[in-house]
Design a protein around this motif. Structure first.
Motif, PDB file in Angstrom:
ATOM      1  N   ASN A 173     110.190  -8.803 122.475  1.00 51.58           N
ATOM      2  CA  ASN A 173     110.880 -10.010 122.922  1.00 51.58           C
ATOM      3  C   ASN A 173     111.399  -9.744 124.327  1.00 51.58           C
ATOM      4  OD1 ASN A 173     112.459 -12.231 123.320  1.00 51.58           O
ATOM      5  ND2 ASN A 173     113.476 -12.117 121.342  1.00 51.58           N
ATOM      6  N   SER A 174     111.093 -10.623 125.274  1.00 46.64           N
ATOM      7  CA  SER A 174     111.486 -10.378 126.667  1.00 46.64           C
ATOM      8  C   SER A 174     112.544 -11.349 127.153  1.00 46.64           C
ATOM      9  CB  SER A 174     110.255 -10.466 127.572  1.00 46.64           C
ATOM     10  OG  SER A 174     109.789 -11.797 127.606  1.00 46.64           O
ATOM     11  N   VAL A 175     113.290 -11.986 126.252  1.00 45.21           N
ATOM     12  CA  VAL A 175     114.309 -12.943 126.662  1.00 45.21           C
ATOM     13  C   VAL A 175     115.523 -12.237 127.258  1.00 45.21           C
ATOM     14  CG1 VAL A 175     115.850 -14.764 125.837  1.00 45.21           C
ATOM     15  CG2 VAL A 175     113.508 -14.638 124.997  1.00 45.21           C
ATOM     16  N   THR A 176     115.874 -11.091 126.727  1.00 43.84           N
ATOM     17  CA  THR A 176     117.019 -10.338 127.239  1.00 43.84           C
ATOM     18  C   THR A 176     116.615  -9.557 128.489  1.00 43.84           C
ATOM     19  OG1 THR A 176     116.476  -8.491 125.791  1.00 43.84           O
ATOM     20  CG2 THR A 176     118.025 -10.115 124.942  1.00 43.84           C
ATOM     21  N   SER A 177     117.584  -8.903 129.120  1.00 47.42           N
ATOM     22  CA  SER A 177     117.286  -8.180 130.357  1.00 47.42           C
ATOM     23  C   SER A 177     116.336  -7.007 130.136  1.00 47.42           C
ATOM     24  CB  SER A 177     118.575  -7.694 131.018  1.00 47.42           C
ATOM     25  OG  SER A 177     119.252  -6.817 130.140  1.00 47.42           O
ATOM     26  N   GLU A 178     116.407  -6.388 128.973  1.00 48.59           N
ATOM     27  CA  GLU A 178     115.463  -5.315 128.638  1.00 48.59           C
ATOM     28  C   GLU A 178     114.739  -5.699 127.349  1.00 48.59           C
ATOM     29  OE1 GLU A 178     115.454  -0.575 127.577  1.00 48.59           O
ATOM     30  OE2 GLU A 178     117.019  -1.390 128.855  1.00 48.59           O
ATOM     31  N   PRO A 179     113.407  -5.737 127.369  1.00 44.34           N
ATOM     32  CA  PRO A 179     112.658  -6.157 126.167  1.00 44.34           C
ATOM     33  C   PRO A 179     112.960  -5.277 124.970  1.00 44.34           C
ATOM     34  CG  PRO A 179     111.212  -6.067 128.068  1.00 44.34           C
ATOM     35  CD  PRO A 179     112.515  -5.464 128.487  1.00 44.34           C
ATOM     36  N   HIS A 180     113.037  -5.892 123.796  1.00 43.18           N
ATOM     37  CA  HIS A 180     113.225  -5.104 122.576  1.00 43.18           C
ATOM     38  C   HIS A 180     112.076  -5.374 121.605  1.00 43.18           C
ATOM     39  CE1 HIS A 180     115.292  -8.845 121.430  1.00 43.18           C
ATOM     40  NE2 HIS A 180     114.950  -8.547 120.199  1.00 43.18           N
ATOM     41  N   HIS A 181     111.788  -4.359 120.809  1.00 45.86           N
ATOM     42  CA  HIS A 181     110.647  -4.348 119.900  1.00 45.86           C
ATOM     43  C   HIS A 181     110.886  -5.308 118.739  1.00 45.86           C
ATOM     44  CE1 HIS A 181     107.868  -2.524 116.922  1.00 45.86           C
ATOM     45  NE2 HIS A 181     107.135  -2.358 118.005  1.00 45.86           N
ATOM     46  N   LEU A 182     109.982  -6.289 118.537  1.00 43.99           N
ATOM     47  CA  LEU A 182     110.086  -7.199 117.404  1.00 43.99           C
ATOM     48  C   LEU A 182     109.336  -6.675 116.195  1.00 43.99           C
ATOM     49  CD1 LEU A 182     109.681 -10.770 118.954  1.00 43.99           C
ATOM     50  CD2 LEU A 182     111.700  -9.776 117.928  1.00 43.99           C
ATOM     51  N   TYR A 183     108.072  -6.338 116.378  1.00 46.56           N
ATOM     52  CA  TYR A 183     107.279  -5.820 115.268  1.00 46.56           C
ATOM     53  C   TYR A 183     106.042  -5.111 115.780  1.00 46.56           C
ATOM     54  CZ  TYR A 183     104.239  -9.887 115.978  1.00 46.56           C
ATOM     55  OH  TYR A 183     103.394 -10.809 116.518  1.00 46.56           O
ATOM     56  N   GLU A 184     105.443  -4.327 114.893  1.00 48.54           N
ATOM     57  CA  GLU A 184     104.157  -3.685 115.165  1.00 48.54           C
ATOM     58  C   GLU A 184     103.335  -3.756 113.890  1.00 48.54           C
ATOM     59  OE1 GLU A 184     102.244   0.295 117.184  1.00 48.54           O
ATOM     60  OE2 GLU A 184     104.400  -0.067 117.238  1.00 48.54           O
ATOM     61  N   LEU A 185     102.145  -4.338 113.989  1.00 45.37           N
ATOM     62  CA  LEU A 185     101.260  -4.445 112.836  1.00 45.37           C
ATOM     63  C   LEU A 185     100.606  -3.092 112.574  1.00 45.37           C
ATOM     64  CD1 LEU A 185      99.529  -7.833 113.728  1.00 45.37           C
ATOM     65  CD2 LEU A 185     101.428  -7.459 112.150  1.00 45.37           C
ATOM     66  N   PRO A 186     100.269  -2.795 111.322  1.00 45.33           N
ATOM     67  CA  PRO A 186      99.620  -1.510 111.023  1.00 45.33           C
ATOM     68  C   PRO A 186      98.230  -1.434 111.659  1.00 45.33           C
ATOM     69  CG  PRO A 186      99.703  -2.913 109.073  1.00 45.33           C
ATOM     70  CD  PRO A 186     100.472  -3.608 110.142  1.00 45.33           C
ATOM     71  N   LYS A 187      97.799  -0.203 111.926  1.00 45.60           N
ATOM     72  CA  LYS A 187      96.448  -0.014 112.477  1.00 45.60           C
ATOM     73  C   LYS A 187      95.424  -0.489 111.462  1.00 45.60           C
ATOM     74  CE  LYS A 187      97.412   3.588 115.720  1.00 45.60           C
ATOM     75  NZ  LYS A 187      96.755   3.580 116.963  1.00 45.60           N
ATOM     76  N   CYS A 188      94.305  -1.020 111.979  1.00 50.54           N
ATOM     77  CA  CYS A 188      93.279  -1.551 111.091  1.00 50.54           C
ATOM     78  C   CYS A 188      91.895  -1.234 111.645  1.00 50.54           C
ATOM     79  CB  CYS A 188      93.455  -3.055 110.905  1.00 50.54           C
ATOM     80  SG  CYS A 188      93.571  -3.955 112.449  1.00 50.54           S
ATOM     81  N   THR A 189      90.873  -1.529 110.846  1.00 50.25           N
ATOM     82  CA  THR A 189      89.499  -1.254 111.264  1.00 50.25           C
ATOM     83  C   THR A 189      89.087  -2.222 112.359  1.00 50.25           C
ATOM     84  OG1 THR A 189      88.512  -2.773 109.683  1.00 50.25           O
ATOM     85  CG2 THR A 189      88.922  -0.520 108.928  1.00 50.25           C
ATOM     86  N   LYS A 190      87.969  -1.938 112.980  1.00 48.39           N
ATOM     87  CA  LYS A 190      87.484  -2.769 114.080  1.00 48.39           C
ATOM     88  C   LYS A 190      87.193  -4.199 113.622  1.00 48.39           C
ATOM     89  CE  LYS A 190      84.503  -2.605 118.063  1.00 48.39           C
ATOM     90  NZ  LYS A 190      83.762  -1.761 118.934  1.00 48.39           N
ATOM     91  N   LEU A 191      86.704  -4.377 112.393  1.00 46.89           N
ATOM     92  CA  LEU A 191      86.414  -5.722 111.885  1.00 46.89           C
ATOM     93  C   LEU A 191      87.681  -6.517 111.576  1.00 46.89           C
ATOM     94  CD1 LEU A 191      83.369  -5.115 109.533  1.00 46.89           C
ATOM     95  CD2 LEU A 191      83.390  -6.236 111.760  1.00 46.89           C
ATOM     96  N   GLU A 192      88.765  -5.837 111.228  1.00 46.76           N
ATOM     97  CA  GLU A 192      90.023  -6.512 110.911  1.00 46.76           C
ATOM     98  C   GLU A 192      90.918  -6.695 112.131  1.00 46.76           C
ATOM     99  OE1 GLU A 192      91.432  -3.822 107.989  1.00 46.76           O
ATOM    100  OE2 GLU A 192      90.509  -4.912 106.338  1.00 46.76           O
ATOM    101  N   LYS A 193      90.531  -6.104 113.238  1.00 45.28           N
ATOM    102  CA  LYS A 193      91.327  -6.160 114.455  1.00 45.28           C
ATOM    103  C   LYS A 193      91.390  -7.583 115.007  1.00 45.28           C
ATOM    104  CE  LYS A 193      90.000  -4.608 118.605  1.00 45.28           C
ATOM    105  NZ  LYS A 193      89.507  -3.700 119.607  1.00 45.28           N
TER     106      LYS A 193
END
Length: 157
Positions: free
Chosen positions: A91-111
């Motif tokens: 999220n980049s609304v604040t002065s320093e961006p903060h982490h909202l989420y990270e999706l799990p790694k997946c295969t090339k077909l699911e990317k």
């Protein structure tokens, strides 16, 4: 009183619009008087000119606030910065961006290959309350459509 018929207002506006000045304040003032061209390309070009002048001024000083690298394209959409093909969101609304989420790694077909941010329904009542929340409509490598929550990354559909 009709402003178009007033010669003093018309003359002042014409004089301001015909001057070529390098001042951003001058450009913004003439724009507020309605002296700008209403063509969308001209407005965008003028706004980019404002930004270039502000950034390139000798008196402008920059402060490094945050750094993040990515091998894939970085996407900015409505206050959110997406990395790694929409897998990681800040999220980049604040002065320093903060982490909202990270999706799990997946295969090339699911990317996720591409995505659109969807924030509101268009002219219809939706059946579930979750349908009114901002979401990402994503296309995966094997051409499936996913609907993810834009705030949490949770799969909605």
């Amino acid at each position: 009183m009709n402003l178009d018929s007033n010669p003093l207002v018309k003359r002042t506006t014409e004089r301001m619009c015909s001057r070529e000045r390098n001042s951003i304040c001058f450009y913004l003032t003439t724009r507020s008087y309605g002296c700008s061209v209403n063509c969308a390309g001209a407005v965008h070009r003028r706004n980019m000119d404002f930004l270039r002048k502000l950034v390139c001024q000798e008196s402008t000083k920059f402060q490094k606030v945050w750094t993040k690298n990515s091998k894939s394209p970085i996407v900015y959409e409505r206050g959110r910065i997406y990395f790694d093909n929409y897998r990681c969101c800040f999220n980049s609304v604040t002065s320093e961006p903060h982490h909202l989420y990270e999706l799990p790694k997946c295969t090339k077909l699911e990317k996720i290959e591409d995505a659109l941010l969807c924030e509101c329904p268009v002219g219809e009542i939706l059946p579930k309350p979750s349908d009114y929340k901002p979401s990402l409509i994503a296309v995966t490598g094997h051409n499936w459509l996913l609907r993810l929550s834009a705030n949490t990354g949770e799969t909605l559909e």
